[in-house]
Design a protein around this motif. Structure first.
Motif, short mmCIF file in Angstrom:
data_model
loop_
_atom_site.label_atom_id
_atom_site.label_comp_id
_atom_site.label_asym_id
_atom_site.label_seq_id
_atom_site.Cartn_x
_atom_site.Cartn_y
_atom_site.Cartn_z
N PRO A 16 -5.94 -5.94 -9.90
CA PRO A 16 -4.49 -6.20 -9.86
C PRO A 16 -3.61 -4.95 -9.96
O PRO A 16 -2.43 -5.01 -9.65
CB PRO A 16 -4.26 -7.14 -11.03
N HIS A 17 -4.18 -3.83 -10.35
CA HIS A 17 -3.38 -2.61 -10.44
C HIS A 17 -3.55 -1.72 -9.21
O HIS A 17 -3.06 -0.60 -9.18
CB HIS A 17 -3.74 -1.83 -11.71
N ALA A 18 -4.19 -2.26 -8.16
CA ALA A 18 -4.43 -1.48 -6.93
C ALA A 18 -3.11 -1.08 -6.29
O ALA A 18 -2.15 -1.85 -6.25
CB ALA A 18 -5.25 -2.30 -5.95
N THR A 19 -3.08 0.15 -5.78
CA THR A 19 -1.89 0.66 -5.08
C THR A 19 -2.21 0.98 -3.62
O THR A 19 -1.33 1.42 -2.89
CB THR A 19 -1.34 1.92 -5.77
N GLN A 20 -3.48 0.79 -3.25
CA GLN A 20 -3.90 1.07 -1.88
C GLN A 20 -4.68 -0.12 -1.33
O GLN A 20 -5.41 -0.78 -2.06
CB GLN A 20 -4.83 2.28 -1.83
N SER B 27 -6.92 1.95 3.49
CA SER B 27 -6.37 3.24 3.09
C SER B 27 -7.30 3.97 2.11
O SER B 27 -7.49 5.17 2.20
CB SER B 27 -4.99 3.06 2.46
N LYS B 28 -7.86 3.20 1.20
CA LYS B 28 -8.77 3.79 0.21
C LYS B 28 -10.01 4.37 0.90
O LYS B 28 -10.45 5.48 0.58
CB LYS B 28 -9.20 2.73 -0.79
N LEU B 29 -10.57 3.64 1.87
CA LEU B 29 -11.74 4.13 2.59
C LEU B 29 -11.41 5.33 3.48
O LEU B 29 -12.21 6.24 3.61
CB LEU B 29 -12.35 3.00 3.43
N ASN B 30 -10.23 5.33 4.09
CA ASN B 30 -9.82 6.46 4.93
C ASN B 30 -9.58 7.72 4.11
O ASN B 30 -9.75 8.82 4.60
CB ASN B 30 -8.55 6.11 5.71
N ARG B 31 -9.19 7.55 2.87
CA ARG B 31 -8.90 8.69 1.99
C ARG B 31 -10.16 9.42 1.56
O ARG B 31 -10.16 10.60 1.32
CB ARG B 31 -8.16 8.19 0.75
N CYS C 231 0.84 -1.19 0.00
CA CYS C 231 0.00 0.00 0.00
C CYS C 231 0.88 1.25 0.00
O CYS C 231 1.80 1.38 0.82
CB CYS C 231 -0.92 0.00 1.21
N LYS C 232 0.61 2.16 -0.92
CA LYS C 232 1.42 3.38 -1.02
C LYS C 232 1.19 4.34 0.14
O LYS C 232 2.02 5.19 0.40
CB LYS C 232 1.16 4.09 -2.36
N ILE D 217 -1.21 -5.23 0.68
CA ILE D 217 -2.58 -5.21 0.17
C ILE D 217 -3.06 -6.66 0.12
O ILE D 217 -2.30 -7.54 -0.29
CB ILE D 217 -2.65 -4.56 -1.22
N SER D 218 -4.29 -6.90 0.51
CA SER D 218 -4.79 -8.28 0.57
C SER D 218 -4.75 -8.94 -0.82
O SER D 218 -4.95 -8.29 -1.84
CB SER D 218 -6.21 -8.33 1.12
#
Length: 142
Positions: free
Chosen positions: A129-133, A137-141, A113-114, A120-121
């Motif tokens: 497959p291209h997820a960086t978070q 983290s995505k939900l907190n953002r 996770c960036k 990342i799970s």
């Protein structure tokens, strides 16, 4: 020890291992790479189809129609071309993101996770497959 307790302990152990694990194994990375390459292939084929559709739209004019009918057809054609252009742009962005994921696999940062630096799970990376978070983290953002 009953089965329910054993399952809970097993789940806790998995979570403990995931928290401690900082990188995916070479075998896991190869698995992700195969998924990504397959998605790139499918996305590229779809992009080529969209581009061909755009070219066909540009070649087929409405010169043989007259008056108001021609205006309606031109408007519909323009709208369809705009929609296809937007779809092509999104598809190209998706392909670019997948290619960046391949680069992260090569340089050893794939699946990290960036934002949090945590792993990342695997389920998330298989779905996106291209997820960086990570999901957290995505939900907190947002």
């Amino acid at each position: 020890m009953n089965v329910l307790k054993w399952k809970k302990q097993k789940e806790k152990f998995k979570l403990f291992i995931m928290k401690k694990k900082v990188k995916y194994t070479k075998k896991e990375l190869i698995e992700f790479e195969k998924i990504i390459l397959k998605k790139i292939d499918v996305a590229t084929n779809e992009l080529n189809y969209i581009r061909e559709s755009l070219l066909r739209k540009n070649l087929s004019g409405t010169d043989s129609t007259q008056g108001a009918l021609k205006t309606l057809e031109d408007g519909a054609d323009t709208l369809e071309k705009e929609n296809l252009s937007q779809l092509a742009a999104r598809q190209q962005t998706f392909i670019n993101n997948l290619q960046k994921a391949l680069i992260r696999i090569k340089n050893g940062t794939y699946g990290i996770c960036k934002d949090s630096g945590k792993l990342i799970s695997k389920a998330r990376l298989k779905a996106v497959p291209h997820a960086t978070q990570s999901i957290e983290s995505k939900l907190n953002r947002q």
